[in-house]
Design a protein around this motif. Structure first.
Motif, PDB file in Angstrom:
ATOM      1  N   SER A 127      -4.292  15.736  -8.119  1.00  0.00           N
ATOM      2  CA  SER A 127      -5.672  15.749  -7.610  1.00  0.00           C
ATOM      3  C   SER A 127      -6.246  14.342  -7.429  1.00  0.00           C
ATOM      4  N   SER A 128      -5.897  13.374  -8.290  1.00  0.00           N
ATOM      5  CA  SER A 128      -6.442  12.018  -8.153  1.00  0.00           C
ATOM      6  C   SER A 128      -5.821  11.316  -6.946  1.00  0.00           C
ATOM      7  N   ALA A 129      -6.653  10.565  -6.221  1.00  0.00           N
ATOM      8  CA  ALA A 129      -6.200   9.824  -5.041  1.00  0.00           C
ATOM      9  C   ALA A 129      -6.390   8.326  -5.277  1.00  0.00           C
ATOM     10  N   HIS A 130      -6.129   7.519  -4.238  1.00  0.00           N
ATOM     11  CA  HIS A 130      -6.201   6.063  -4.357  1.00  0.00           C
ATOM     12  C   HIS A 130      -7.526   5.586  -4.955  1.00  0.00           C
ATOM     13  N   ASN A 131      -8.641   6.050  -4.410  1.00  0.00           N
ATOM     14  CA  ASN A 131      -9.946   5.596  -4.881  1.00  0.00           C
ATOM     15  C   ASN A 131     -10.198   5.967  -6.337  1.00  0.00           C
ATOM     16  N   ASP A 132      -9.679   7.122  -6.762  1.00  0.00           N
ATOM     17  CA  ASP A 132      -9.839   7.538  -8.158  1.00  0.00           C
ATOM     18  C   ASP A 132      -9.100   6.577  -9.085  1.00  0.00           C
ATOM     19  N   VAL A 133      -7.913   6.155  -8.692  1.00  0.00           N
ATOM     20  CA  VAL A 133      -7.125   5.240  -9.511  1.00  0.00           C
ATOM     21  C   VAL A 133      -7.815   3.887  -9.609  1.00  0.00           C
ATOM     22  N   ILE A 134      -8.335   3.391  -8.483  1.00  0.00           N
ATOM     23  CA  ILE A 134      -9.045   2.107  -8.496  1.00  0.00           C
ATOM     24  C   ILE A 134     -10.282   2.196  -9.373  1.00  0.00           C
ATOM     25  N   ARG A 135     -11.003   3.294  -9.294  1.00  0.00           N
ATOM     26  CA  ARG A 135     -12.217   3.458 -10.108  1.00  0.00           C
ATOM     27  C   ARG A 135     -11.886   3.441 -11.604  1.00  0.00           C
ATOM     28  N   GLU A 136     -10.793   4.062 -11.987  1.00  0.00           N
ATOM     29  CA  GLU A 136     -10.450   4.160 -13.401  1.00  0.00           C
ATOM     30  C   GLU A 136      -9.700   2.943 -13.928  1.00  0.00           C
TER      31      GLU A 136
END
Length: 201
Positions: A127-136
């Protein structure tokens, strides 16, 4: 190659420099452009315009592709004030003139953005995408498509792989080197997370 490699290079070089000297090796390059690199889009010409001529250019051929590698190296040694010494290292990999992978490391404060490797616990596979990884976790230290010659990505898997490195100095003067690789599927969704910790005394 990571921060330990860079610090090792500095330590060895310091042994050969007279007290009071400032010596540089390689050509400094504009580190600020790193976050502008885009897999599959940045061209060799654009990279040359961003960073200048590489210290080393290498051609590699395997069963998948013909690769061109640009290696940028800059080392600054201040034997009078070792704390002001530093190094930058970056490798860019191209296939058909387009960026296929890259990795960078530095010892200068401010070159590397904030990272939170603990943020991987909040990343959801499927479910997590590129932007989610950068945010976390912050911006990665490198990215590559699966068919890469950059060995730093060997422990990861996925259509696209991101890598994060973080070194922590302990009270006993040892260093804990953490590495996390995030693999994405062809739709840009996380499907693999690999992490490791290494203690260096």
């Amino acid at each position: 190659m990571n921060k330990h490699w860079l610090m090792g290079m500095l330590s060895l070089s310091l042994l050969t420099i007279l007290v009071g000297c400032v010596t540089t090796k390689g050509r400094n390059f504009n580190f600020a452009h790193v976050n502008s690199l885009q897999l599959g889009q940045t061209t060799k010409q654009q990279a040359l315009e961003m960073f200048g001529e590489p210290k080393v250019e290498k051609e590699v051929t395997n069963d998948f592709n013909d690769f061109t590698l640009f290696q940028y190296i800059f080392v600054e040694i201040n034997s009078a004030r070792p704390q002001d010494s530093g190094a930058r290292l970056m490798t860019l990999e191209f296939v058909d003139e387009k960026l296929n992978g890259y990795y960078y490391s530095a010892t200068y404060e401010g070159d590397l953005g904030t990272r939170n490797l603990g943020g991987r616990k909040r990343i959801n596979r499927q479910s997590s995408a590129h932007n989610d990884v950068i945010r976390e976790m912050g911006q990665p230290d490198g990215k590559a498509y699966y068919t890469t010659t950059l060995q730093i990505f060997d422990e990861g898997s996925g259509e696209e792989i991101w890598i994060y490195n973080q070194d922590t100095r302990k009270e006993d003067n040892s260093t804990i080197a953490e590495k996390t690789l995030i693999g994405f599927d062809r739709d840009g969704v996380v499907d693999n997370i690999t992490s490791s910790k290494t203690k260096v005394n």
